[in-house]
Scaffold this motif. Structure first.
Motif, short mmCIF file in Angstrom:
data_model
loop_
_atom_site.label_atom_id
_atom_site.label_comp_id
_atom_site.label_asym_id
_atom_site.label_seq_id
_atom_site.Cartn_x
_atom_site.Cartn_y
_atom_site.Cartn_z
N GLU A 150 -1.87 -0.22 5.92
CA GLU A 150 -1.39 0.90 5.12
C GLU A 150 -0.97 2.07 6.02
O GLU A 150 0.09 2.66 5.83
CB GLU A 150 -2.50 1.35 4.16
N LYS A 174 7.99 0.78 -7.89
CA LYS A 174 6.75 1.16 -7.20
C LYS A 174 5.55 0.39 -7.70
O LYS A 174 4.44 0.61 -7.24
CB LYS A 174 6.53 2.65 -7.35
N LEU A 177 3.58 -1.23 -5.13
CA LEU A 177 2.62 -0.38 -4.41
C LEU A 177 1.31 -0.23 -5.19
O LEU A 177 0.23 -0.35 -4.62
CB LEU A 177 3.23 1.00 -4.14
N MET A 181 -2.55 -1.31 -4.17
CA MET A 181 -3.72 -0.45 -4.27
C MET A 181 -4.84 -1.15 -5.04
O MET A 181 -6.02 -0.97 -4.77
CB MET A 181 -3.37 0.87 -4.96
N THR A 191 -5.08 4.37 -11.46
CA THR A 191 -4.77 5.79 -11.24
C THR A 191 -3.49 5.94 -10.42
O THR A 191 -2.69 6.85 -10.66
CB THR A 191 -5.92 6.48 -10.47
N ALA A 192 -3.29 5.04 -9.48
CA ALA A 192 -2.10 5.12 -8.62
C ALA A 192 -0.81 4.98 -9.41
O ALA A 192 0.25 5.41 -8.95
CB ALA A 192 -2.17 4.05 -7.53
N ARG A 194 0.29 6.67 -11.54
CA ARG A 194 0.88 7.98 -11.84
C ARG A 194 2.17 8.21 -11.08
O ARG A 194 2.96 9.08 -11.46
CB ARG A 194 -0.09 9.10 -11.46
N ILE A 195 2.39 7.48 -10.01
CA ILE A 195 3.65 7.66 -9.28
C ILE A 195 4.83 7.08 -10.05
O ILE A 195 5.97 7.26 -9.66
CB ILE A 195 3.61 7.04 -7.86
N GLY C 87 3.18 8.92 -2.06
CA GLY C 87 2.48 8.72 -3.31
C GLY C 87 1.03 8.33 -3.15
O GLY C 87 0.40 7.86 -4.08
N LYS C 88 0.48 8.54 -1.95
CA LYS C 88 -0.91 8.17 -1.73
C LYS C 88 -1.83 9.04 -2.59
O LYS C 88 -2.76 8.56 -3.20
CB LYS C 88 -1.25 8.35 -0.24
N VAL C 90 -2.55 11.13 -5.87
CA VAL C 90 -1.96 11.29 -7.20
C VAL C 90 -2.74 12.28 -8.06
O VAL C 90 -2.36 12.56 -9.18
CB VAL C 90 -1.86 9.94 -7.95
N ALA C 91 -3.84 12.81 -7.54
CA ALA C 91 -4.62 13.79 -8.31
C ALA C 91 -5.02 14.92 -7.38
O ALA C 91 -5.03 14.75 -6.16
CB ALA C 91 -5.85 13.13 -8.90
N ASP C 121 2.23 12.45 -11.40
CA ASP C 121 1.64 13.04 -10.20
C ASP C 121 2.37 14.33 -9.84
O ASP C 121 1.77 15.31 -9.41
CB ASP C 121 1.60 12.04 -9.03
#
Ligand SMILES: Nc1nc2c(ncn2[C@@H]2O[C@H](COP(=O)(O)OP(=O)(O)OP(=O)(O)O)[C@@H](O)[C@H]2O)c(=O)[nH]1
Ligand SMILES: [Mg+2]
Lengths: 469, 76, 291
Positions: A150, A174, A177, A181, A191-192, A194-195, C87-88, C90-91, C121
């Motif tokens: 990473e 994405k 990605l 994760m 949660t990721a 969100r991108i 984008g690592k 996000v909060a 995000d």
């Protein structure tokens, strides 16, 4: 009252040309570009390093790109499996065999009532000791390796290589990605998402994240791959084949992700796709020691702590259902008998299904639960006490316990691997899905869809194998 | 010509973005402004998308996005 | 280039709320917070999670993958996850440090290309900047891709003057044969620009000094004022800005809000509807700007 303001805005907006927003933005970017050009002294020849360029040529090559991807991921798993074997055995001997026997002696010498010794030592302690032995070594190897990839900047290249598959299945670019994760933890993967811009594509990414094997499930795959799949080939090849079987499940997971995304985006989650954007960052040499340190201290120990908190109560439950008798048999035996028919249909068995019920809070405790249940129940049939069984100290011994006391076959192991990929997310992930979607319906879909798929796939495999084998 | 038609061994200059709203903004976010020099650097192994080099950074665009970016080839 | 504060904006810069009740903590330089700089004895103490009392809130904003979380870790001693891809984070994440006798709460935000956000995000980042009212916004920019990072810097400068630009990754810029003229940028933007390499802890002392200076100052530069080339637009913005200022007196940059409303930005419209925008104005016991 405040809507007056919005009305005013709407009125004024109508009087303006409708690309006014674009023009404002454009002038901002032009200003920025002008300011940059007066501030930067550029030697363009060196803009992109030749090393980066050469690496990218290989890592995104038509043929070598996929070869490299395979080799890197296979390497990570092989390293994890090979590297974890010895420390796992050591921990097993230390914690499960000697630690358990020693603690039992202490309790007995102290004159503790036998149910207290049973509950705390044979239940709580044994389950937690198992979890440590099974989980700690692979996690301590897998997390740093993955983090190194990473930090190096490899993950966006994977997204780049696979993008067309995701685009064709109607998923966001994405999603690759967020999927990666998920290999650490599905809750983090959810949660990721969100991108991802659009709600539709985000839901697809959330629902399919469970098809990324998370840290709690790696040990199950690794153990099954090692004990059963690796054992059918000559010892020299065992490690490679075991790793290969784990990678096969991962690839199957990607396939399921794409298929489910495709189906969702053509049925219930139809719609426009959002703006796509991906950047390939420069390769950066990872900070080796810092990475090792943080992934062990932060991730491994955190994950382990969570597993222990889940394992302790599960251990108590296992001991209780194994030792509370109802009529002529223990509660566990009744439950296992009740689940056995369904287990048979799925090519699994009653013990495995019961383990999945006990382990709803966390996947981490599946393997310890299965082994402890098999031992408790197997003890009745084989007529030996749990302690005797536990003296066998390595993977092969665990395998022989499962085969002799549990009646396992290669089919059981393979289907358990499939079921590990395809079953409901753990409690933490379900909670995260709820928090991120705020929708009971989508949370239910994300929870039930994988397990329905699991039933379907396992039953089909079992049926086919029984018909032809 | 548009960006998707640009030969791999040539550089071009962006002349116009034929798109609006969020899509246009994102292109500009990624540095694609009229006047900027650009080249096609990497093609995804599956044929799409393509990574373009813009001022020393790599920006990935899908085919339908590249079709909205007009370019003029630079002299060799 | 519009000069910083060139078209003087009349609205007062909001006085940072939390610092009012803890004035006495600036014992390093009583009565003159920005003098803390010159006392020379200023030291960084990383506080980790640091809940509770703080004198200043500092937000870390910037494009994705510019090293915000790395700066956050360097200042707080925490281990927020970093990764080499956009984008690592996000909060939002919070931590604390003390410097020059003052306690700071530091907020790490997800990366965002602009304040015209499109994803969840980016919403987190924008809301924190617009409605979180940080005393200092540290915009972490990538020195190797300045033209891509400056639009956000300019946008943030349009809402506040309490900005420090952390010109990060200068080590990579050097390798790529780029030199960035930080002094020129400082002049053009009207706020401190600090060259640094967060991963190697280079430039951290300068960054801290700049943060302390902006946090302590009573008269930060005014937000950049936009004059739109299109006369119709300019007229509409001016008219609507007047209404915004009338409706929400003390909003830091009514012209910026007006422009967003003209473009139909749903986030800002919502803030108008539910009154969040009004909260922007509340701590404004308007402080007269010197000069
Ligand atoms: N060479 C170099 N690398 C750096 C520096 N600062 C950060 N990095 C690297 O840049 C990458 C991104 O760092 P992060 O701190 O995660 O960036 P971020 O801005 O928080 O990214 P997002 O959360 O995705 O917006 C990581 O690989 C860091 O190790 C620096 O000063 N020099
Ligand atoms: Mg970050």
């Amino acid at each position: 009252m405040s809507s007056d303001l919005l009305d005013d805005a709407a009125r004024l907006r109508r009087a303006l040309p409708d690309d006014v927003g674009d023009r404002v933005v454009e002038s901002l970017y032009t200003d920025a570009a002008r300011l940059a050009s007066t501030s930067v002294d550029r030697d363009d020849a060196r803009a992109r390093l030749t090393l980066d360029r050469a690496l990218d040529r290989i890592l995104t090559h038509r043929v070598w790109g996929f070869v490299a991807m395979g080799v890197l991921f296979f390497g990570v798993f092989w390293f994890t499996i090979a590297g974890a074997a010895v420390p796992s055995d050591l921990l097993y001997v230390l914690l499960v065999e000697n630690g358990h026997a020693w603690l039992r002696d202490v309790f007995v010498a102290a004159g503790a009532p036998s149910f207290v010794t049973g509950l705390l030592v044979d239940g709580v302690y044994l389950a937690t000791a198992w979890v440590v032995a099974v989980m700690l070594p692979p996690m301590a190897i897998f997390f740093p390796l993955f983090t190194l990839l990473e930090d190096f900047g490899y993950l966006p290249r994977v997204a780049f290589n696979l993008d067309r598959l995701f685009a064709r299945s109607g998923a966001h670019g994405k999603q690759a990605l967020t999927m990666m994760m998920g290999y650490g933890c599905n809750a983090a993967g959810v949660t990721a998402t969100r991108i991802i811009d659009s709600r539709r594509e985000r839901l697809i990414a959330i629902i399919t994240n469970n098809f990324s094997i998370c840290n709690g499930r790696w040990p199950t795959l690794i153990l099954m791959g090692t004990i059963f799949v690796g054992a059918v080939v000559p010892p020299g090849l065992a490690g490679v084949v075991a790793a290969g079987s784990v990678v096969a499940v991962v690839i199957l997971g990607i396939g399921v992700t794409l298929a489910v995304s495709w189906t969702l985006s053509r049925t219930v989650l139809r719609g426009e796709s959002s703006v796509y954007s991906l950047e390939l960052p420069p390769y950066r040499p990872p900070q080796l020691w810092r990475t090792l340190w943080t992934s062990i201290v932060d991730r491994t120990l955190k994950v382990l702590k969570r597993a222990l908190m889940m394992a302790a109560p599960a251990g108590a439950v296992i001991w209780l259902i194994g030792n509370v008798h109802l009529g002529d048999a223990s509660l566990a035996a009744h439950l296992v008998n009740a689940l056995e028919p369904l287990g048979w249909v799925l090519g699994l068995n009653g013990v495995i299904l019961l383990a999945y019920l006990v382990a709803v809070p966390a996947n981490e405790i599946i393997i310890p639960t299965i082994i402890m249940l098999t031992l408790t129940l197997g003890a009745n049939t084989v007529g030996a006490a749990p302690g005797v069984m536990l003296e066998l100290g390595d993977d092969a011994a665990v395998g022989s316990v499962l085969v002799t006391a549990g009646g396992w076959t290669l089919l059981t192991a393979v289907n358990l691997m499939l079921f590990t990929l395809l079953h409901n997310p753990c409690s933490t992930t379900v909670l995260t899905i709820w928090k991120e979607t705020r929708s009971a319906r989508w949370t239910a879909v994300a929870t039930l869809l994988p397990i329905a798929l699991g039933f379907l796939v396992c039953a089909s495999v079992a049926g086919v194998v029984r018909a032809f084998g | 010509m548009t960006l998707d038609e640009m030969p791999r061994d040539r550089r071009g200059v962006v002349t116009a973005l034929d798109t609006r709203g969020a899509e246009r903004r994102r292109l500009m976010d990624l540095g694609l402004l009229p006047g900027v020099s650009i080249s096609a650097e990497l093609r995804s192994p599956l044929g799409d998308p393509t990574a373009y080099e813009v001022r020393g950074t790599l920006v990935v665009l899908r085919g339908h996005q590249a079709r909205t970016v007009h370019v003029e080839l630079e002299d060799r | 280039m519009r000069g910083p504060g060139g078209g003087t904006e009349d609205l007062p810069t909001p006085r940072p709320g939390p610092s009012q009740d803890t004035h006495d903590s600036h014992d390093a330089a009583p009565g003159c917070a920005s003098c803390a700089l010159s006392t020379g004895g200023a030291r960084l103490a990383r506080l980790g999670l640091a809940p509770g009392r703080h004198d200043h809130v500092v937000a870390l904003a910037g494009n994705p993958n510019t090293g915000k979380s790395t700066v956050f870790n360097a200042l707080t001693g925490l281990r927020q996850h970093v990764g080499n891809w956009s984008g690592k984070t996000v909060a939002r994440a919070e931590g604390g440090f003390t410097y020059g006798g003052a306690r700071y709460r530091l907020v790490d935000l997800p990366g965002t290309y602009s304040l015209l956000s499109t994803s969840a995000d980016e919403d987190v980042a924008r809301d924190a900047l617009l409605f979180g009212q940080p005393d200092v916004v540290v915009v972490v920019v990538d020195a190797t891709r300045l033209e891509r990072n400056l639009p956000l810097v300019l946008q943030i400068r349009q809402i506040t003057g309490r900005v420090v630009v952390a010109l990060n990754l200068v080590d990579e810029a050097r390798r790529h044969g780029l030199t960035v003229d930080a002094r020129h940028l400082t002049r053009e933007l009207g706020v401190p620009v600090v060259p640094m390499a967060a991963r190697r802890n280079e430039g951290i002392p300068d960054l801290l000094a700049a943060i302390a200076q902006v946090a302590g100052t009573e008269d930060a530069p005014a937000p950049l004022r936009l004059v739109h080339k299109d006369p119709a637009l300019e007229e509409a913005v001016t008219e609507l800005a007047g209404r915004v200022a009338g409706r929400f007196p003390g909003v830091p940059n009514a012209r910026w809000v007006a422009l967003r409303l003209l473009e139909g930005d749903p986030g800002i419209e919502a803030a108008v509807r539910d009154g969040t925008l009004g909260e922007l104005a509340t701590p404004a016991t308007p402080v007269e700007r010197a000069g």
